[in-house]
Each structure stands twice: as C-alpha cells, then as structure tokens.
Design a protein around this motif. Sequence first.
Motif, PDB file in Angstrom:
ATOM      1  N   THR A 102       1.069  -1.004  -0.033  1.00 22.09           N
ATOM      2  CA  THR A 102      -0.487   0.092  -0.091  1.00 22.09           C
ATOM      3  C   THR A 102       0.629   1.091  -0.109  1.00 22.09           C
ATOM      4  OG1 THR A 102      -0.308  -0.119   2.604  1.00 22.09           O
ATOM      5  CG2 THR A 102      -1.697  -1.127   1.272  1.00 22.09           C
ATOM      6  N   LYS A 103       2.048   1.176   0.305  1.00 29.67           N
ATOM      7  CA  LYS A 103       2.861   2.597  -0.206  1.00 29.67           C
ATOM      8  C   LYS A 103       3.337   2.616  -0.930  1.00 29.67           C
ATOM      9  CE  LYS A 103       7.011   3.561   2.440  1.00 29.67           C
ATOM     10  NZ  LYS A 103       7.882   3.562   3.485  1.00 29.67           N
ATOM     11  N   SER A 104       3.128   3.842  -1.983  1.00 26.59           N
ATOM     12  CA  SER A 104       3.084   4.744  -3.152  1.00 26.59           C
ATOM     13  C   SER A 104       4.693   4.971  -3.339  1.00 26.59           C
ATOM     14  CB  SER A 104       2.820   5.496  -3.527  1.00 26.59           C
ATOM     15  OG  SER A 104       2.479   6.402  -4.705  1.00 26.59           O
ATOM     16  N   TYR A 105       4.802   4.368  -4.173  1.00 22.62           N
ATOM     17  CA  TYR A 105       6.795   4.075  -3.962  1.00 22.62           C
ATOM     18  C   TYR A 105       6.848   5.398  -4.991  1.00 22.62           C
ATOM     19  CZ  TYR A 105      11.109   3.473  -6.551  1.00 22.62           C
ATOM     20  OH  TYR A 105      13.005   3.778  -6.863  1.00 22.62           O
ATOM     21  N   ARG A 106       6.128   5.646  -5.581  1.00 23.26           N
ATOM     22  CA  ARG A 106       6.059   7.606  -6.522  1.00 23.26           C
ATOM     23  C   ARG A 106       5.796   8.389  -5.364  1.00 23.26           C
ATOM     24  NH1 ARG A 106       2.808   4.573 -10.447  1.00 23.26           N
ATOM     25  NH2 ARG A 106       0.663   5.794 -10.275  1.00 23.26           N
ATOM     26  N   LEU A 107       5.586   8.347  -4.765  1.00 24.41           N
ATOM     27  CA  LEU A 107       4.950   9.460  -3.389  1.00 24.41           C
ATOM     28  C   LEU A 107       6.348   9.666  -2.827  1.00 24.41           C
ATOM     29  CD1 LEU A 107       2.961  11.930  -2.795  1.00 24.41           C
ATOM     30  CD2 LEU A 107       1.959   9.923  -1.497  1.00 24.41           C
ATOM     31  N   ASN A 108       6.455   8.049  -2.405  1.00 21.23           N
ATOM     32  CA  ASN A 108       8.086   8.532  -1.295  1.00 21.23           C
ATOM     33  C   ASN A 108       8.819   9.135  -2.067  1.00 21.23           C
ATOM     34  OD1 ASN A 108       9.385   7.789   1.378  1.00 21.23           O
ATOM     35  ND2 ASN A 108       9.906   6.107   0.204  1.00 21.23           N
ATOM     36  N   THR A 109       9.255   8.411  -3.671  1.00 21.53           N
ATOM     37  CA  THR A 109      10.000   8.940  -3.975  1.00 21.53           C
ATOM     38  C   THR A 109      10.311  10.985  -4.164  1.00 21.53           C
ATOM     39  OG1 THR A 109      11.129   7.437  -5.535  1.00 21.53           O
ATOM     40  CG2 THR A 109      11.292   9.134  -6.522  1.00 21.53           C
ATOM     41  N   THR A 110       8.376  11.038  -4.435  1.00 28.75           N
ATOM     42  CA  THR A 110       8.632  12.272  -4.624  1.00 28.75           C
ATOM     43  C   THR A 110       9.162  13.301  -3.836  1.00 28.75           C
ATOM     44  OG1 THR A 110       6.747  12.047  -6.234  1.00 28.75           O
ATOM     45  CG2 THR A 110       6.549  14.293  -5.471  1.00 28.75           C
ATOM     46  N   ARG A 111       8.528  12.841  -2.595  1.00 28.77           N
ATOM     47  CA  ARG A 111       8.934  13.531  -0.780  1.00 28.77           C
ATOM     48  C   ARG A 111      10.101  13.672  -0.381  1.00 28.77           C
ATOM     49  NH1 ARG A 111       4.150  10.114   2.471  1.00 28.77           N
ATOM     50  NH2 ARG A 111       2.242  11.827   2.050  1.00 28.77           N
ATOM     51  N   GLN A 112      11.197  12.320  -1.090  1.00 29.62           N
ATOM     52  CA  GLN A 112      11.861  12.919  -1.108  1.00 29.62           C
ATOM     53  C   GLN A 112      12.890  14.103  -2.020  1.00 29.62           C
ATOM     54  OE1 GLN A 112      13.917   8.729  -1.550  1.00 29.62           O
ATOM     55  NE2 GLN A 112      13.465   7.889   0.939  1.00 29.62           N
ATOM     56  N   THR A 113      12.790  13.480  -3.326  1.00 27.21           N
ATOM     57  CA  THR A 113      13.388  14.589  -3.750  1.00 27.21           C
ATOM     58  C   THR A 113      12.581  16.090  -3.761  1.00 27.21           C
ATOM     59  OG1 THR A 113      13.010  13.210  -5.836  1.00 27.21           O
ATOM     60  CG2 THR A 113      12.983  15.209  -6.419  1.00 27.21           C
ATOM     61  N   ARG A 114      11.871  16.609  -3.372  1.00 32.71           N
ATOM     62  CA  ARG A 114      11.215  17.751  -2.202  1.00 32.71           C
ATOM     63  C   ARG A 114      12.023  17.794  -1.318  1.00 32.71           C
ATOM     64  NH1 ARG A 114       4.417  17.338  -3.034  1.00 32.71           N
ATOM     65  NH2 ARG A 114       4.502  17.498  -5.812  1.00 32.71           N
ATOM     66  N   SER A 115      11.819  17.191  -0.760  1.00 28.03           N
ATOM     67  CA  SER A 115      12.733  17.439   0.832  1.00 28.03           C
ATOM     68  C   SER A 115      14.806  17.389   0.069  1.00 28.03           C
ATOM     69  CB  SER A 115      13.401  16.049   1.822  1.00 28.03           C
ATOM     70  OG  SER A 115      13.808  16.225   2.798  1.00 28.03           O
ATOM     71  N   ARG A 116      14.949  16.636  -1.050  1.00 27.32           N
ATOM     72  CA  ARG A 116      16.421  17.625  -0.635  1.00 27.32           C
ATOM     73  C   ARG A 116      16.827  18.576  -1.649  1.00 27.32           C
ATOM     74  NH1 ARG A 116      16.580  11.161  -2.380  1.00 27.32           N
ATOM     75  NH2 ARG A 116      16.309  12.628  -4.191  1.00 27.32           N
ATOM     76  N   THR A 117      15.707  19.034  -2.392  1.00 23.94           N
ATOM     77  CA  THR A 117      15.765  19.831  -2.850  1.00 23.94           C
ATOM     78  C   THR A 117      15.399  21.641  -1.704  1.00 23.94           C
ATOM     79  OG1 THR A 117      13.985  19.754  -5.062  1.00 23.94           O
ATOM     80  CG2 THR A 117      14.207  22.144  -4.798  1.00 23.94           C
ATOM     81  N   ALA A 118      14.656  21.663  -1.155  1.00 25.07           N
ATOM     82  CA  ALA A 118      14.334  22.329   0.267  1.00 25.07           C
ATOM     83  C   ALA A 118      15.730  22.750   1.112  1.00 25.07           C
ATOM     84  CB  ALA A 118      13.382  21.874   1.047  1.00 25.07           C
ATOM     85  N   THR A 119      15.806  21.376   1.368  1.00 23.77           N
ATOM     86  CA  THR A 119      17.733  21.265   1.801  1.00 23.77           C
ATOM     87  C   THR A 119      18.813  22.106   1.407  1.00 23.77           C
ATOM     88  OG1 THR A 119      16.701  19.306   2.705  1.00 23.77           O
ATOM     89  CG2 THR A 119      19.595  20.192   2.826  1.00 23.77           C
ATOM     90  N   ASN A 120      18.751  21.728  -0.197  1.00 22.08           N
ATOM     91  CA  ASN A 120      20.351  22.488  -0.788  1.00 22.08           C
ATOM     92  C   ASN A 120      19.379  24.301  -1.246  1.00 22.08           C
ATOM     93  OD1 ASN A 120      21.116  20.026  -0.817  1.00 22.08           O
ATOM     94  ND2 ASN A 120      20.195  19.694  -3.035  1.00 22.08           N
TER      95      ASN A 120
END
Length: 275
Positions: free
Chosen positions: A257-275
């Motif tokens: 049930t855990k969305s791989y796409r949603l998790n990937t999107t969140r990780q990408t946004r998190s890295r972007t916000a950190t940078n």
Amino acid sequence: MSPATKTAPAATPTTTVTALSDPAAEAAIHAACRLLALPTIRAEAIAMAEASAKQRLTHKAFLAEILTAECDERDARRRIRRVNEAKFPRTKRLTEFDHTVLPDLPAPTLAHLAGGGWIDAGQPLVLLGDSGTGKTHLLIALGTAAAEQGRRVRYVTTAALVNELVEASDDKQLSRVVGRYARLDLLCLDEIGYVRLDPRGAELLFQIITAREERASIACASNAPFSEWGATFTDPRLAAAVVDRLTFNAHIIQTGTKSYRLNTTRQTRSRTATN
C-alpha cells in the motif's frame, strides 16, 4: 546385367575456386549479401577479412566469425522488434526497480521470474497493490525481459482491450482478434479493477482469458483485491470464474500500500528544500 553393362559410379563433384582480384571479390560479396539478405556480413566482411588475415585465422575460423556476427546481429534486431511489437507505454527494466521496497519479494525471486520459465509453463502472474507501488513497472519489466528472449508479448490496459474486442465484435472480426491474442506467449494486462466493465465487455474479456487458460501466460496488475473484482465484472459468477483462471498455478505478488512514486516525490522535494 553383365559386368560390361554395369553403370559406372558417379564421379564425386569437386569444389572449384575462382581467383578474383580484391575489387572483384568485394563486389561479389556485396552482391551475394544483398541477394541472401545478409546485411551484417555485407557491412563487416571486408574489415573482418583484413583483421583475420592479420591474426592469421584459418578460412574456417574466419567463416565462423563472420557467420556468428550475422547471427548475433539478427538476434539483436529480433529482440528490438519483439519489444516494439509488445507496445509497452514506456521503458521499464528490472535493474531499475528498487526491490527493497518489497521485502516479501527478494531479488532471487525477480531473477527467477525474469528467466521466463513460468511463461513456458503457461502460468499466470498477478500483481496486486495500491497505485504507485510498482505493479506496472514490474509488469512492463518482466514483459520486456520476455520479449528480449524472443517471446511474443503484448501489453494492453484492460479498458483498451475491452474496447478493441467490442469494436471487433461489431465488425464481425472477433474470432480473428481473439485468435491473435491467443497466439501470444505472454499477455500483459494492466489496470484490472480501474474501470467497471459492462456485461458485454466483461464477457468478451473472459473469452480472451479462457482462450489462454493453462496454455499461455497472462500477467496482470490490479489495484483491487480479488474480493473486489465483482465490482469490475458486475456478474459475481463471472468474476469468480476470472479469479479462478488467473490464480490457478499462479505467481501472486503483493506490492503493498505504500506508494513508491509518492515516497520518491517527497524525498526529491526534501532534498530540493535542503539545498
């Protein structure tokens, strides 16, 4: 028959070799390759002949090398053709799939499925899980592996297949279309359960499933558990028959049930916000 009238044994034919200049030999090679449809030999013969002479290969070794090159190139073209014929909507491979997101599906299991033995045995494959959990990725990747091994594969969504069958039925071409799908080595059927089928469409889809039962593999992906397939096929008995045929001797993979796409999107946004 007297000894004097016996027919003499036929003479053993001898192979004659004509001495040709290099330009004449090259022209003859190109002409013969066009006639025999040997494009790789035509393109590589001269260069390979020169390389073989430098390496002092025997004539037999040179012939083996150039024929192997032609066979390898034909095999590569066939793999590309099979993948194109499958009509996958995008490119997906098992090497790109993060199997760690599915702890119940170890890498050796994926490698076993990629080998295609289940296809040769006519066994079904069912991928069950919520949207974004990797079902379509696995479906396309396993289908691509099967196509590259030389198998006839076709990818289609459930809705698109039903529409094709309805149109074929209206045009009195249903038996031809059903026969075409029946001859495939692997049918990749995506998005079962996404669209509710009317009774006619459900019955036509059932014809495809029945035509392949225990003879040729179907790999399908659904976001609904089997208990909810009645909502797709409307008739509970038909739904039960479909589930029965797609699960007999099947490989069933739960993608969770855990969305791989949603998790990937969140990780990408998190890295972007950190940078």
